[in-house]
Design a protein around this motif. Sequence first.
Motif, mmCIF file in Angstrom:
data_model
loop_
_atom_site.group_PDB
_atom_site.id
_atom_site.type_symbol
_atom_site.label_atom_id
_atom_site.label_comp_id
_atom_site.label_asym_id
_atom_site.label_seq_id
_atom_site.Cartn_x
_atom_site.Cartn_y
_atom_site.Cartn_z
ATOM 1 N N CYS A 61 0.833 -1.213 0.000
ATOM 2 C CA CYS A 61 0.000 0.000 0.000
ATOM 3 C C CYS A 61 0.864 1.258 0.000
ATOM 4 N N LEU A 62 1.894 1.289 0.826
ATOM 5 C CA LEU A 62 2.760 2.463 0.883
ATOM 6 C C LEU A 62 3.509 2.689 -0.425
ATOM 7 N N ASP A 63 3.953 1.601 -1.060
ATOM 8 C CA ASP A 63 4.649 1.739 -2.341
ATOM 9 C C ASP A 63 3.742 2.358 -3.401
ATOM 10 N N ARG A 64 2.449 2.086 -3.316
ATOM 11 C CA ARG A 64 1.508 2.657 -4.287
ATOM 12 C C ARG A 64 1.142 4.085 -3.919
ATOM 13 N N LEU A 65 1.040 4.353 -2.628
ATOM 14 C CA LEU A 65 0.672 5.705 -2.191
ATOM 15 C C LEU A 65 1.826 6.692 -2.330
ATOM 16 N N MET A 66 3.029 6.212 -2.000
ATOM 17 C CA MET A 66 4.186 7.090 -2.010
ATOM 18 C C MET A 66 5.393 6.336 -2.558
ATOM 19 N N PRO A 67 5.485 6.234 -3.903
ATOM 20 C CA PRO A 67 6.612 5.484 -4.482
ATOM 21 C C PRO A 67 7.942 6.147 -4.140
ATOM 22 N N SER A 68 8.988 5.329 -4.063
ATOM 23 C CA SER A 68 10.305 5.877 -3.740
ATOM 24 C C SER A 68 10.770 6.772 -4.875
ATOM 25 N N ARG A 69 11.423 7.860 -4.507
ATOM 26 C CA ARG A 69 11.894 8.816 -5.503
ATOM 27 C C ARG A 69 13.151 8.291 -6.175
ATOM 28 N N LYS A 70 13.246 8.570 -7.462
ATOM 29 C CA LYS A 70 14.438 8.170 -8.204
ATOM 30 C C LYS A 70 15.577 9.146 -7.920
ATOM 31 N N ASP A 71 15.228 10.405 -7.822
ATOM 32 C CA ASP A 71 16.212 11.453 -7.562
ATOM 33 C C ASP A 71 15.709 12.324 -6.426
ATOM 34 N N ARG A 72 16.626 13.045 -5.859
ATOM 35 C CA ARG A 72 16.242 14.031 -4.852
ATOM 36 C C ARG A 72 17.016 15.301 -5.153
ATOM 37 N N PRO A 73 16.404 16.439 -4.858
ATOM 38 C CA PRO A 73 17.169 17.672 -5.054
ATOM 39 C C PRO A 73 18.321 17.715 -4.059
ATOM 40 N N VAL A 74 19.469 18.137 -4.503
ATOM 41 C CA VAL A 74 20.620 18.245 -3.616
ATOM 42 C C VAL A 74 21.074 19.697 -3.569
ATOM 43 N N THR A 75 21.494 20.103 -2.398
ATOM 44 C CA THR A 75 21.978 21.459 -2.217
ATOM 45 C C THR A 75 23.363 21.391 -1.588
ATOM 46 N N PHE A 76 24.316 21.965 -2.282
ATOM 47 C CA PHE A 76 25.660 22.104 -1.740
ATOM 48 C C PHE A 76 26.332 23.216 -2.512
ATOM 49 N N ASP A 77 27.417 23.748 -1.968
ATOM 50 C CA ASP A 77 28.115 24.867 -2.589
ATOM 51 C C ASP A 77 29.059 24.369 -3.668
ATOM 52 N N LEU A 78 28.688 24.631 -4.923
ATOM 53 C CA LEU A 78 29.531 24.307 -6.062
ATOM 54 C C LEU A 78 30.083 25.627 -6.591
ATOM 55 N N PRO A 79 31.390 25.791 -6.552
ATOM 56 C CA PRO A 79 31.963 27.046 -7.059
ATOM 57 C C PRO A 79 31.578 27.278 -8.520
ATOM 58 N N GLU A 80 31.439 28.535 -8.884
ATOM 59 C CA GLU A 80 31.098 28.883 -10.258
ATOM 60 C C GLU A 80 32.225 28.460 -11.197
ATOM 61 N N ILE A 81 31.862 27.919 -12.339
ATOM 62 C CA ILE A 81 32.847 27.467 -13.326
ATOM 63 C C ILE A 81 32.697 28.355 -14.556
ATOM 64 N N GLN A 82 33.629 29.304 -14.706
ATOM 65 C CA GLN A 82 33.588 30.183 -15.873
ATOM 66 C C GLN A 82 34.675 29.823 -16.887
ATOM 67 N N ALA A 90 35.732 23.056 -8.413
ATOM 68 C CA ALA A 90 34.433 22.379 -8.482
ATOM 69 C C ALA A 90 34.559 20.901 -8.126
ATOM 70 N N THR A 91 35.558 20.233 -8.692
ATOM 71 C CA THR A 91 35.708 18.808 -8.384
ATOM 72 C C THR A 91 36.089 18.599 -6.918
ATOM 73 N N ASN A 92 36.864 19.522 -6.357
ATOM 74 C CA ASN A 92 37.196 19.438 -4.938
ATOM 75 C C ASN A 92 35.929 19.584 -4.083
ATOM 76 N N ALA A 93 35.040 20.498 -4.473
ATOM 77 C CA ALA A 93 33.784 20.674 -3.737
ATOM 78 C C ALA A 93 32.952 19.396 -3.790
ATOM 79 N N LEU A 94 32.925 18.732 -4.944
ATOM 80 C CA LEU A 94 32.202 17.461 -5.067
ATOM 81 C C LEU A 94 32.801 16.397 -4.147
ATOM 82 N N LEU A 95 34.122 16.286 -4.167
ATOM 83 C CA LEU A 95 34.784 15.289 -3.311
ATOM 84 C C LEU A 95 34.542 15.568 -1.838
ATOM 85 N N GLN A 96 34.596 16.822 -1.449
ATOM 86 C CA GLN A 96 34.363 17.187 -0.046
ATOM 87 C C GLN A 96 32.916 16.880 0.365
ATOM 88 N N ALA A 97 31.963 17.118 -0.554
ATOM 89 C CA ALA A 97 30.555 16.831 -0.249
ATOM 90 C C ALA A 97 30.327 15.334 -0.066
#
Length: 140
Positions: A61-82, A90-97
């Motif tokens: 019943c729960l699987d039908r009412l509230m299926p598991s999410r495939k993705d979730r929004p993630v929030t972390f500080d990714l330096p701007e890449i210009q 940026a890759t260091n920020a990913l590794l640290q996260a």
Amino acid sequence: MNKRKPGFQPGQSGNPAGRPKGARNRATMALEKILEGDAESILRKAITLAQDGDPTAMRLCLDRLMPSRKDRPVTFDLPEIQTTDDLPKATNALLQAVASGDLTPSEASDIGKAVDAHVRAIEAADLHQRLLKLEEQTAR
């Protein structure tokens, strides 16, 4: 000896367009036909079992009412890449996260793919600008 049907080449699909949109699986249609008259009573029984504490019925019943999410929004500080020079930050920020548990390795991998695509776009734009400058110089 190779036994191929005439007209088919190796690596060529017999149905290149694939299954038409909206086409339904025969097994699914057969099950729906079997359950046609009983679906409501089966559903009510599953709900009753779940309410009575049956863990399998609860999960169903729960699987039908509230299926598991495939993705979730993630929030972390990714330096701007210009420029490509910004990539190590940026890759260091990913590794640290990942190291701190803010991101799972698979989430970091997915974000890394987006970062890689962004860097390739920066490189393509940079190359385009360089070519334009060279063309201007040779046209003089």
